[in-house]
Design an enzyme around this catalytic site. Sequence first.
Site, short mmCIF file in Angstrom:
data_model
loop_
_atom_site.label_atom_id
_atom_site.label_comp_id
_atom_site.label_asym_id
_atom_site.label_seq_id
_atom_site.Cartn_x
_atom_site.Cartn_y
_atom_site.Cartn_z
CD GLU A 200 31.00 43.71 72.47
OE1 GLU A 200 32.04 42.52 72.23
OE2 GLU A 200 31.09 44.07 73.70
CD GLU A 319 27.37 43.08 75.51
OE1 GLU A 319 28.33 42.72 76.13
OE2 GLU A 319 26.98 42.56 74.49
#
Length: 517
Positions: A200, A319
């Site tokens: 991320e 995720e």
Amino acid sequence: MSPPTISRRRFTSTLVSAPLILRAQPSSREARIKIDTERIIGQIDPKLYGNFTEHLGRCIEGGIFEENSPLSDKNGFRKDVMKAVEDLHVTFLRWPGGNFSSNYNWRDGIGPRDERPARLEMAWGTIEDNRFGTHEFLNYCEAIKTEPYLCANFGTGSWDEAQQWVEYCNYPSGTATSKLRQKNGRQEPWKVKYWGLGNEMDGPWQMGHRTAEDYGKFALEGAKLMKWTDPTLKLVAAGSANYGPGADWINWNRVVLQYLKDHADFLSLHLYVGNPENNFEEFMASSLELQNRTRIAEGIIRAAMSDTENRQIYIAWDEWNVWYRARGDKERGRRILEEHYNLEDALVIATFLNGFVNNAQIVKIANMAQLVNVIAPIFTSPNGMFLQTIYYPLQLFAANSFGNALELFVDGPTYASKHSPATPLLDISAAYNRGTLVLNVVNRSRYEVLPATFELEGGQFSAEFEVAEVNGPDIKSENTFGTTLVKTTHKSTQASGTRLRYQFPAHSYTMLKGKLV
Ligand code: AHR
């Protein structure tokens, strides 16, 4: 609350958010689904049934790993959890984070456990004791027979750290780093194939957050060193996890791929959904968001790869989950992100899994986040564990849905949601593997039993089909220690020639499985 207004539309399983043919009058609530085993979307990658363990709350310590517990083995692995993980058929396991990976130095987690340093951990505000490190994780993966996936630190970490971690894990012998692995008890390399180039990195919450250009340049140099250390690696570039207002999701992915298109093998995407407004119909439609982002990312990848030859980059949804109650911002410490799941969450999970199968041509990795305690299908206490509602659909998919994903023609009832004016009430995927057909059907209706007829092109259904249904007394039903309200029940149904008719109960996920003859 009254049932939503129902209309009727035709679509194919891979095009639920595209413009659709609308019939003038709803004909009935009965859905008609055509199946043709030659209409193949793509090969279903077993890595769609992956999972994720992060040094976060009680995922690892108190989850899969609890030293000195009577429930653990000599390595500190919780035996009851390990059994539940094996029964879940976890094919692929990501570690050590998540946000944690952006301040993790792998050298802190090797060597004698009692000599490892305790470090301030800044992603989740704790002290990391490093008693669970590279050897523990990779040995765990070997014990549960799952493929490991390591996420390198591209936040506070350096190119050297990432390159040497690959060398430590994968280089046979003869260098200082590989000799260190051998000194620490592991002679043969683990040959870890899948590596993440950070986590991320587009998020301001991420340690070492960079612009797309800065990340692209940094990750490219890291990727080169990692692949030069082991050319067999498969690398996962950090795509955008930041889809909200002000985020430049499309541009991030576009720029990152420009830098990494010759070195990355996957683009990582993340998606968490929730039901904060307690609107069942909208929540049940949230997998259309997954569909939409998958389609956009696929287009960005195609554009980036249009001037390359013989290279393909796939999507890694590394995720994904329902996560909105235990967000954890104000509860930094040990027991964080401990979401308690109910039936409606389990149904959303089944629609996400349908979404991965229905996009099998481009989605080749998916990791439910996470495995134990932290937004997880398995929940422990020091004395035992229970299986959360979301365990059951993942288990059914992982044990059964393999081979080719089939494109279906679906003519069935729909309702309007903010994601689509024609959200299908029956959300369906199909997998065909060596004569066995698996149909995964989520009935998104809270109130109605919905009948459907499956029509087979070019073959016949065998008479008996296995039925596995995930359901419970109410959409808000939860499981807890000693009480299992939501689970899988098994029965069978009869097909006849080219037709299979079934009535799908309200708020259910049903798997139909049988042979074609
Ligand atoms: O899974 C929990 C967290 O969610 C991960 O650490 C991070 O990558 C994401 O924002």
